[in-house]
Design an enzyme around this catalytic site. Structure first.
Site, PDB file in Angstrom:
ATOM      1  CG  ASP A   1      -2.559  -3.967   6.858  1.00  0.00           C
ATOM      2  OD1 ASP A   1      -1.609  -4.678   6.036  1.00  0.00           O
ATOM      3  OD2 ASP A   1      -3.007  -2.747   6.474  1.00  0.00           O
TER       4      ASP A   1
ATOM      5  CD  GLU B   1       2.481  -5.712   6.148  1.00  0.00           C
ATOM      6  OE1 GLU B   1       2.798  -7.054   6.504  1.00  0.00           O
ATOM      7  OE2 GLU B   1       1.739  -5.702   5.242  1.00  0.00           O
TER       8      GLU B   1
ATOM      9  N   GLY C   1      -0.054  -5.221   0.853  1.00  0.00           N
ATOM     10  CA  GLY C   1      -1.313  -4.760  -0.003  1.00  0.00           C
ATOM     11  C   GLY C   1      -1.431  -5.771  -1.116  1.00  0.00           C
TER      12      GLY C   1
ATOM     13  N   GLY D   1       0.980  -1.097  -0.039  1.00  0.00           N
ATOM     14  CA  GLY D   1      -0.055  -0.122   0.077  1.00  0.00           C
ATOM     15  C   GLY D   1       0.762   1.109   0.103  1.00  0.00           C
TER      16      GLY D   1
END
Ligand code: QUE
Length: 331
Positions: free
Chosen positions: A144, A136, A113, A64
């Site tokens: 996530d 992450e 992402g 992301g």
């Protein structure tokens, strides 16, 4: 050229992520284009399945737009942060619930992402250039995009290992782990793409090649022994007791990551094992509100993505100094 190209080729609705200079990382505008394309393709009878691919030979999608998240977090723009994650996670949910076969051709870097864009679909074909990871904790964030649902469902404690260390799985290894579903060499990807256009999703199995052995096989038992612990400190103690070169490397990797992020990621992954995907995504969105207020996210993105000095200054710096009460209050 737009950062996401939407085309209709034969039986396929095609989503091509086209931002190769940023390793096809997703910003909010791109997420919105993809979400709208999925809505249109769902209602188009001649589209039998949807395929996602990345432009260029380096990346499927590197993640992301974490630089923008950092800038918004530093500016105190909580609404901007919330909008990005809410729309990204809503796209992940839409992919999981998609009414037509959703196919990813992963022929390069697929991290963060990018995992969210692929792993919730029915088919994830990877070439020998596919490189999968959830890195992450290295930037003060947690796995996530629905990874708190996916990771606890991988074999044994493999998901906790991948989620805390950010270890990379190449090509066939991602299929062994269950993150990808089919191994298709890069040289055969154009033939797979053409067959998908002509005949739809059913052709994928015929294009898949046998898997070489799982390179993590020699460490699978140690992963299960060490990462089954009830805390991050327990995992570190288990790794130290192993006394192997692999365990020493794993300890060194985790020592470089945000101690706070390791602890909230551990809790989020464990909790995700008992939740549905929508509940995991809702819990992830709630957790982003605390995580973006903690200094480690801005510092981790600075060190790994912005300045690239790779020497983040974590607060606190040691796992032993993270208060368990402070972690509990983040949930
Ligand atoms: C850990 C991460 C990410 C990362 C680097 C890490 C991540 C992410 C990016 C990224 C990559 C390319 C870009 C970009 C961001 O890097 O999640 O803007 O162009 O998205 O060590 O988790």
């Amino acid at each position: 050229m737009s950062d996401v190209e939407i085309t209709h080729e034969g039986r396929l609705g095609v989503i091509r992520v086209n931002r190769p200079k940023a390793l096809n990382a997703l910003d909010l505008a791109m997420i919105r284009v993809i979400a709208e394309a999925l809505r249109v393709f769902a209602g188009t009878a001649s589209v039998h399945c949807v395929m996602v691919e990345g432009e260029g030979d380096r990346a499927f999608c590197a993640g992301g737009d974490i630089r923008a998240i950092r800038a918004m977090a530093l500016a105190g723009d909580a609404h901007g942060v919330e909008t990005f994650f809410a729309e990204e996670y809503s796209l992940n949910a839409a992919i999981a619930a998609y009414p037509k076969p959703f196919i990813s051709l992963v022929d390069g870097i697929c991290m963060g992402g990018g995992i969210g864009l692929s792993v919730h679909g029915a088919i994830r074909a990877t070439s020998e250039h596919g490189l999968f990871a959830m890195p992450e904790t290295a930037i003060g964030m947690f796995p996530d995009v629905g990874a708190t649902y996916v990771l606890p469902r991988l074999p044994g404690e493999l998901g906790m290992y991948l989620g805390l260390t950010g270890a990379r799985l190449a090509g066939a290894d991602a299929v062994h782990a269950g993150i990808a579903t089919h191994f298709v060499p890069r040289a055969e990807m154009p033939a797979l793409r053409a067959a998908l256009c002509a005949d739809g999703a059913a052709v994928v199995a015929a294009c898949a090649r046998p898997l070489p052995p799982f390179t993590l096989a020699p460490h699978r038992a140690a992963i299960d022994r060490c990462f089954a612990a009830a805390s991050v400190a327990g995992i570190m103690a288990n790794l130290a007791a192993e006394g192997t070169a692999w365990a020493a490397e794993t300890i060194a990797t985790m020592r470089g990551h945000s101690p706070t992020a390791l602890m909230f990621s551990f809790a989020a992954i464990r909790a995700g094992g008992a939740r549905s995907l929508p509940d995991c995504l809702a819990a992830e969105l709630a957790l982003t509100r605390s995580v973006t207020r903690h200094p480690d996210l801005a510092e981790g993105v600075r060190a790994m993505v912005v300045d690239k000095d790779r020497t983040p200054n974590w607060t606190p710096a040691r796992i032993e100094d993270v208060e368990t009460g402070a972690i509990a209050r983040m949930f």
